[in-house]
Design a protein around this motif. Structure first.
Motif, PDB file in Angstrom:
ATOM      1  N   SER A   9       0.830  -1.196   0.000  1.00 28.67           N
ATOM      2  CA  SER A   9       0.000   0.000   0.000  1.00 28.67           C
ATOM      3  C   SER A   9       0.868   1.252   0.000  1.00 28.67           C
ATOM      4  O   SER A   9       1.720   1.429   0.870  1.00 28.67           O
ATOM      5  N   VAL A  10       0.646   2.099  -0.987  1.00 28.83           N
ATOM      6  CA  VAL A  10       1.261   3.422  -1.064  1.00 28.83           C
ATOM      7  C   VAL A  10       0.131   4.418  -1.359  1.00 28.83           C
ATOM      8  O   VAL A  10      -0.048   4.857  -2.482  1.00 28.83           O
ATOM      9  N   PRO A  11      -0.635   4.747  -0.325  1.00 23.20           N
ATOM     10  CA  PRO A  11      -1.901   5.467  -0.514  1.00 23.20           C
ATOM     11  C   PRO A  11      -1.797   6.897  -1.014  1.00 23.20           C
ATOM     12  O   PRO A  11      -2.803   7.421  -1.533  1.00 23.20           O
ATOM     13  N   VAL A  12      -0.634   7.554  -0.887  1.00 22.96           N
ATOM     14  CA  VAL A  12      -0.529   8.929  -1.379  1.00 22.96           C
ATOM     15  C   VAL A  12       0.542   9.086  -2.459  1.00 22.96           C
ATOM     16  O   VAL A  12       0.849  10.208  -2.860  1.00 22.96           O
ATOM     17  N   LEU A  13       1.082   7.992  -2.953  1.00 18.33           N
ATOM     18  CA  LEU A  13       2.066   8.077  -4.034  1.00 18.33           C
ATOM     19  C   LEU A  13       1.372   8.567  -5.299  1.00 18.33           C
ATOM     20  O   LEU A  13       0.488   7.906  -5.842  1.00 18.33           O
ATOM     21  N   ALA A  14       1.788   9.746  -5.773  1.00 14.62           N
ATOM     22  CA  ALA A  14       1.144  10.366  -6.931  1.00 14.62           C
ATOM     23  C   ALA A  14       2.033  10.388  -8.164  1.00 14.62           C
ATOM     24  O   ALA A  14       1.521  10.371  -9.288  1.00 14.62           O
ATOM     25  N   ASP A  15       3.351  10.425  -7.968  1.00 11.72           N
ATOM     26  CA  ASP A  15       4.250  10.616  -9.102  1.00 11.72           C
ATOM     27  C   ASP A  15       5.512   9.775  -8.940  1.00 11.72           C
ATOM     28  O   ASP A  15       6.140   9.783  -7.882  1.00 11.72           O
ATOM     29  N   VAL A  16       5.861   9.070 -10.012  1.00 19.57           N
ATOM     30  CA  VAL A  16       7.127   8.342 -10.086  1.00 19.57           C
ATOM     31  C   VAL A  16       7.828   8.845 -11.341  1.00 19.57           C
ATOM     32  O   VAL A  16       7.303   8.688 -12.450  1.00 19.57           O
ATOM     33  N   GLY A  17       8.988   9.458 -11.165  1.00 17.79           N
ATOM     34  CA  GLY A  17       9.693  10.056 -12.289  1.00 17.79           C
ATOM     35  C   GLY A  17      10.291   9.053 -13.243  1.00 17.79           C
ATOM     36  O   GLY A  17      10.444   9.331 -14.431  1.00 17.79           O
ATOM     37  N   GLY A  18      10.646   7.879 -12.734  1.00 17.39           N
ATOM     38  CA  GLY A  18      11.255   6.845 -13.565  1.00 17.39           C
ATOM     39  C   GLY A  18      10.313   5.687 -13.782  1.00 17.39           C
ATOM     40  O   GLY A  18       9.280   5.824 -14.419  1.00 17.39           O
ATOM     41  N   TYR A  19      10.656   4.544 -13.197  1.00 19.04           N
ATOM     42  CA  TYR A  19       9.915   3.304 -13.425  1.00 19.04           C
ATOM     43  C   TYR A  19       9.123   2.894 -12.200  1.00 19.04           C
ATOM     44  O   TYR A  19       9.602   3.037 -11.077  1.00 19.04           O
ATOM     45  N   PHE A  20       7.949   2.329 -12.434  1.00 20.18           N
ATOM     46  CA  PHE A  20       7.121   1.724 -11.392  1.00 20.18           C
ATOM     47  C   PHE A  20       7.047   0.242 -11.724  1.00 20.18           C
ATOM     48  O   PHE A  20       6.382  -0.156 -12.684  1.00 20.18           O
ATOM     49  N   PHE A  21       7.810  -0.567 -10.962  1.00 16.50           N
ATOM     50  CA  PHE A  21       7.897  -2.014 -11.203  1.00 16.50           C
ATOM     51  C   PHE A  21       7.408  -2.771  -9.985  1.00 16.50           C
ATOM     52  O   PHE A  21       7.895  -2.554  -8.872  1.00 16.50           O
ATOM     53  N   ILE A  22       6.486  -3.694 -10.189  1.00 22.52           N
ATOM     54  CA  ILE A  22       6.053  -4.652  -9.169  1.00 22.52           C
ATOM     55  C   ILE A  22       6.214  -6.020  -9.837  1.00 22.52           C
ATOM     56  O   ILE A  22       5.394  -6.407 -10.672  1.00 22.52           O
ATOM     57  N   LEU A  23       7.275  -6.740  -9.469  1.00 15.75           N
ATOM     58  CA  LEU A  23       7.648  -7.939 -10.201  1.00 15.75           C
ATOM     59  C   LEU A  23       7.950  -9.112  -9.278  1.00 15.75           C
ATOM     60  O   LEU A  23       8.703  -8.971  -8.305  1.00 15.75           O
ATOM     61  N   GLY A  24       7.379 -10.256  -9.579  1.00 18.17           N
ATOM     62  CA  GLY A  24       7.769 -11.501  -8.951  1.00 18.17           C
ATOM     63  C   GLY A  24       7.517 -11.612  -7.465  1.00 18.17           C
ATOM     64  O   GLY A  24       8.311 -12.214  -6.748  1.00 18.17           O
ATOM     65  N   ASN A  25       6.428 -11.043  -7.006  1.00 16.55           N
ATOM     66  CA  ASN A  25       6.015 -11.160  -5.605  1.00 16.55           C
ATOM     67  C   ASN A  25       4.877 -12.178  -5.578  1.00 16.55           C
ATOM     68  O   ASN A  25       3.701 -11.816  -5.685  1.00 16.55           O
ATOM     69  N   ALA A  26       5.233 -13.438  -5.477  1.00 15.71           N
ATOM     70  CA  ALA A  26       4.312 -14.555  -5.721  1.00 15.71           C
ATOM     71  C   ALA A  26       3.074 -14.557  -4.829  1.00 15.71           C
ATOM     72  O   ALA A  26       2.007 -14.993  -5.258  1.00 15.71           O
ATOM     73  N   ALA A  27       3.168 -14.064  -3.610  1.00 16.58           N
ATOM     74  CA  ALA A  27       2.041 -14.110  -2.669  1.00 16.58           C
ATOM     75  C   ALA A  27       1.197 -12.830  -2.676  1.00 16.58           C
ATOM     76  O   ALA A  27       0.182 -12.752  -1.983  1.00 16.58           O
ATOM     77  N   LEU A  28       1.594 -11.825  -3.451  1.00 16.01           N
ATOM     78  CA  LEU A  28       0.909 -10.529  -3.431  1.00 16.01           C
ATOM     79  C   LEU A  28      -0.537 -10.657  -3.898  1.00 16.01           C
ATOM     80  O   LEU A  28      -0.803 -11.036  -5.031  1.00 16.01           O
TER      81      LEU A  28
END
Length: 138
Positions: A44-63
């Protein structure tokens, strides 16, 4: 209180980590990278509004739970891949992705919603989400 990261926010290969919440992080200048945390079930990142580069969510098998309710702009790539327990993904205010938008190999993903996505600078790719039955793109 961590509100801004000028470079990378990187969490990887923490085998016992089950929950990650960064409640006041609003801006990441470089990468937001969550990789290979085998036991991670909730992010949970409830107030994350801006990522200047990359937003990666990779290989978290239980997520199973990924919450980015105010993420509006990603300057580089938006990539969600190989999170085999993830069943639903909604990015309700994501409007701009400077690079590519890629959702792949989330084998239990049944629904994906990006209702206000307006611009993708590279490619838009949704692939090998074998149980995807609902897709909402404007």
């Amino acid at each position: 209180v961590l509100a801004d990261v000028g470079g990378f926010f990187w969490i990887s290969d923490n085998t016992a980590l089950t929950s990650l919440s960064v409640p006041v992080l609003a801006d990441v200048g470089g990468y937001f990278f969550i990789l290979g945390n085998a036991a991670l079930t909730s992010l949970s990142v409830p107030v994350l509004a801006d990522v200047g580069g990359y937003f990666f969510i990779l290989g978290n098998a239980a997520l199973t739970s990924l919450s980015v309710p105010v993420l509006a702009d990603v300057g580089g790539f938006f990539w969600i891949s190989d999170n085999t327990a993830l069943t639903g993904l909604s990015v309700p205010v994501l409007a701009d992705v400077g690079g590519y938008f890629k959702i792949e190999s989330n084998t239990n993903l049944t629904s994906l919603s990006v209702p206000v996505l307006a611009d993708v600078g590279g490619y838009f790719k949704i692939e090998s989400n074998t149980n995807l039955t609902s897709l909402s793109v404007p």
